[in-house]
Design a protein around this motif. Sequence first.
Motif, mmCIF file in Angstrom:
data_model
loop_
_atom_site.group_PDB
_atom_site.id
_atom_site.type_symbol
_atom_site.label_atom_id
_atom_site.label_comp_id
_atom_site.label_asym_id
_atom_site.label_seq_id
_atom_site.Cartn_x
_atom_site.Cartn_y
_atom_site.Cartn_z
ATOM 1 N N ILE A 1 -62.715 9.658 95.591
ATOM 2 C CA ILE A 1 -61.453 9.812 95.012
ATOM 3 C C ILE A 1 -60.900 8.697 93.883
ATOM 4 O O ILE A 1 -60.533 9.060 92.731
ATOM 5 N N ALA A 2 -61.669 7.462 94.163
ATOM 6 C CA ALA A 2 -61.516 6.508 93.202
ATOM 7 C C ALA A 2 -62.765 6.034 92.424
ATOM 8 O O ALA A 2 -63.901 5.766 93.191
ATOM 9 N N VAL A 3 -62.648 5.979 91.136
ATOM 10 C CA VAL A 3 -64.009 5.657 90.442
ATOM 11 C C VAL A 3 -63.984 4.165 90.417
ATOM 12 O O VAL A 3 -63.365 3.184 89.743
ATOM 13 N N LEU A 4 -65.186 3.514 91.206
ATOM 14 C CA LEU A 4 -65.421 2.073 91.539
ATOM 15 C C LEU A 4 -65.438 1.370 90.208
ATOM 16 O O LEU A 4 -64.661 0.165 90.059
ATOM 17 N N ALA A 5 -66.101 1.700 89.207
ATOM 18 C CA ALA A 5 -66.349 1.139 87.958
ATOM 19 C C ALA A 5 -64.798 0.765 87.200
ATOM 20 O O ALA A 5 -64.716 -0.259 86.629
ATOM 21 N N ASP A 6 -64.231 1.929 87.282
ATOM 22 C CA ASP A 6 -62.826 1.582 86.860
ATOM 23 C C ASP A 6 -61.813 0.918 87.387
ATOM 24 O O ASP A 6 -60.956 0.292 87.092
ATOM 25 N N GLY B 1 -60.063 -2.344 86.057
ATOM 26 C CA GLY B 1 -58.364 -2.694 86.352
ATOM 27 C C GLY B 1 -58.372 -4.107 86.994
ATOM 28 O O GLY B 1 -57.424 -4.951 86.573
ATOM 29 N N LEU B 2 -59.481 -4.627 87.991
ATOM 30 C CA LEU B 2 -59.194 -5.868 88.430
ATOM 31 C C LEU B 2 -59.516 -6.895 87.493
ATOM 32 O O LEU B 2 -58.771 -8.062 87.345
ATOM 33 N N GLN B 3 -60.329 -6.743 86.474
ATOM 34 C CA GLN B 3 -60.858 -7.713 85.810
ATOM 35 C C GLN B 3 -59.889 -8.003 84.466
ATOM 36 O O GLN B 3 -59.512 -9.033 84.118
ATOM 37 N N THR B 4 -59.113 -6.721 84.186
ATOM 38 C CA THR B 4 -57.999 -6.884 83.057
ATOM 39 C C THR B 4 -56.657 -7.382 83.836
ATOM 40 O O THR B 4 -55.609 -7.589 83.102
ATOM 41 N N LEU C 1 -53.734 5.747 98.783
ATOM 42 C CA LEU C 1 -54.540 7.274 98.783
ATOM 43 C C LEU C 1 -54.541 7.816 100.188
ATOM 44 O O LEU C 1 -55.259 7.143 100.961
ATOM 45 N N HIS C 2 -54.148 8.890 100.097
ATOM 46 C CA HIS C 2 -53.862 9.777 101.589
ATOM 47 C C HIS C 2 -54.425 11.370 101.236
ATOM 48 O O HIS C 2 -53.816 12.158 102.086
ATOM 49 N N VAL C 3 -55.058 11.665 100.434
ATOM 50 C CA VAL C 3 -55.343 12.935 99.848
ATOM 51 C C VAL C 3 -56.808 13.356 100.420
ATOM 52 O O VAL C 3 -57.692 12.205 100.467
ATOM 53 N N PRO C 4 -57.105 14.580 100.640
ATOM 54 C CA PRO C 4 -58.571 15.106 100.873
ATOM 55 C C PRO C 4 -59.251 14.943 99.696
ATOM 56 O O PRO C 4 -58.815 14.985 98.583
ATOM 57 N N LEU C 5 -60.541 15.113 99.905
ATOM 58 C CA LEU C 5 -61.478 14.937 98.823
ATOM 59 C C LEU C 5 -61.727 16.508 98.479
ATOM 60 O O LEU C 5 -62.093 17.376 99.191
ATOM 61 N N THR C 6 -61.286 16.826 97.205
ATOM 62 C CA THR C 6 -61.360 18.197 96.613
ATOM 63 C C THR C 6 -61.811 18.203 95.142
ATOM 64 O O THR C 6 -62.028 17.111 94.605
ATOM 65 N N ASP C 7 -62.170 19.227 94.795
ATOM 66 C CA ASP C 7 -62.536 19.300 93.416
ATOM 67 C C ASP C 7 -61.533 18.747 92.438
ATOM 68 O O ASP C 7 -61.732 18.089 91.288
ATOM 69 N N GLU C 8 -60.093 18.778 92.767
ATOM 70 C CA GLU C 8 -59.099 18.233 92.104
ATOM 71 C C GLU C 8 -59.074 16.792 92.401
ATOM 72 O O GLU C 8 -58.624 15.978 91.162
ATOM 73 N N THR C 9 -59.322 16.157 93.337
ATOM 74 C CA THR C 9 -59.144 14.743 93.838
ATOM 75 C C THR C 9 -60.331 13.968 93.342
ATOM 76 O O THR C 9 -60.464 12.662 93.349
ATOM 77 N N HIS C 10 -61.316 14.641 93.200
ATOM 78 C CA HIS C 10 -62.822 13.948 93.060
ATOM 79 C C HIS C 10 -62.673 13.129 91.608
ATOM 80 O O HIS C 10 -62.159 13.773 90.698
ATOM 81 N N ARG C 11 -62.918 11.704 91.878
ATOM 82 C CA ARG C 11 -62.734 10.846 90.726
ATOM 83 C C ARG C 11 -61.264 10.969 90.096
ATOM 84 O O ARG C 11 -60.962 10.722 88.864
ATOM 85 N N TRP C 12 -60.342 11.087 90.618
ATOM 86 C CA TRP C 12 -58.962 11.233 90.175
ATOM 87 C C TRP C 12 -58.466 9.822 89.887
ATOM 88 O O TRP C 12 -57.958 9.843 88.772
ATOM 89 N N VAL C 13 -58.554 8.964 90.588
ATOM 90 C CA VAL C 13 -58.120 7.702 90.121
ATOM 91 C C VAL C 13 -59.110 6.883 89.314
ATOM 92 O O VAL C 13 -60.243 6.047 89.638
ATOM 93 N N ASP C 14 -59.126 7.077 87.969
ATOM 94 C CA ASP C 14 -60.046 6.595 87.157
ATOM 95 C C ASP C 14 -59.480 5.630 86.212
ATOM 96 O O ASP C 14 -58.095 5.319 86.238
ATOM 97 N N ALA C 15 -59.904 5.364 85.046
ATOM 98 C CA ALA C 15 -59.324 4.388 84.088
ATOM 99 C C ALA C 15 -57.971 4.955 83.392
ATOM 100 O O ALA C 15 -57.050 4.327 83.332
ATOM 101 N N VAL C 16 -58.101 6.408 83.108
ATOM 102 C CA VAL C 16 -56.925 6.751 82.590
ATOM 103 C C VAL C 16 -55.680 6.989 83.829
ATOM 104 O O VAL C 16 -54.561 6.588 83.243
ATOM 105 N N PHE C 17 -55.934 7.300 84.749
ATOM 106 C CA PHE C 17 -54.960 7.372 85.916
ATOM 107 C C PHE C 17 -54.433 5.776 85.975
ATOM 108 O O PHE C 17 -53.303 5.535 86.335
#
Length: 309
Positions: free
Chosen positions: A231-236, A240-243, A197-213
């Motif tokens: 940018i990345a939802v740590l719980a998701d 992903g690591l657990q699965t 990930l090399h994107v800035p934090l914006t409304d669009e990228t906030h929590r972008w990398v989630d379970a769906v992503f």
Amino acid sequence: MKRILIADEMHPSLFGMLDAAGFAYDYQPAIKRTQLLEAIGPFEGLIIRSKTAVDSEMLAKATNLLFIGRAGAGLDLIDEATCRQRGIRVFAANEGNRDAVGEHCLGMLLSLLNRLHTADREVRQKQWRREANRGTELGGKTIGLLGYGNNGRAFAQRLSGFGVRVLAYDKFRTVDGPFAEPATLASIFREADVLSLHVPLTDETHRWVDAVFIEKMAKPFYLLNAARGEIAVLADVLAGLQTGKLLGAALDVLENEKLNGLTPTQEATFDALAALPNVIFSPHVAGWTHESYVRINEVLVEKITSIHS
């Protein structure tokens, strides 16, 4: 002579550069927000790092402000919309720490693939576990970069000697060679073995990398984040690591970096991540080298000078 308020701690090399360029400055690295609101009025310039948020309240007090310089990468602490309305120039010093970020990302990835972090701990404990620390080679992998600005390009350049294919997606920039191929987001989902990930934090990228992503990635993959933790939802990421969908994660940034102030839910997620052998953390230092500290100041002064030349 333009007066600059420096509201965060800076490398001392900055002061000689500002003196040589003919700028006056007031260095107040320990200034509190209430004090800053009272003091900002007369200054034409403001230099900050990551401590100071420049919001509409502060900008209302900054009646003479002409520019804001961010000593580092990212402008998410600054109300850019209000600055544009006021004609206040806003700039970061991304060029100053891009090499540091590129090297750090490469180091995290190589350590993750070769299990250097676990092997080191085990040998210190007199455990000689060769098979458990068998590595995975970087060569032949496809690396997907989200964002191809200064930091993404610097990472791609450092990957160029490893026999990898680098795909880069950037919504706002043209991706040109020789270090990466332009790619769609769909092609990165389809082909990447590593996602960085090399994107800035914006409304669009906030929590972008989630379970769906994460689920859209066709292959099990490694995740690198040296951009912004939100940018990345740590719980998701943990899920992903657990699965096994995520093979590993190298995280220089976290959603909440105040580790002594985590919510119970955040603490449970962090503790579970910290217990996994295929997770590497670093404390938001990817761009934080001795050399970048000076280069950031050089970039800042060059940009301030170009505005007022």
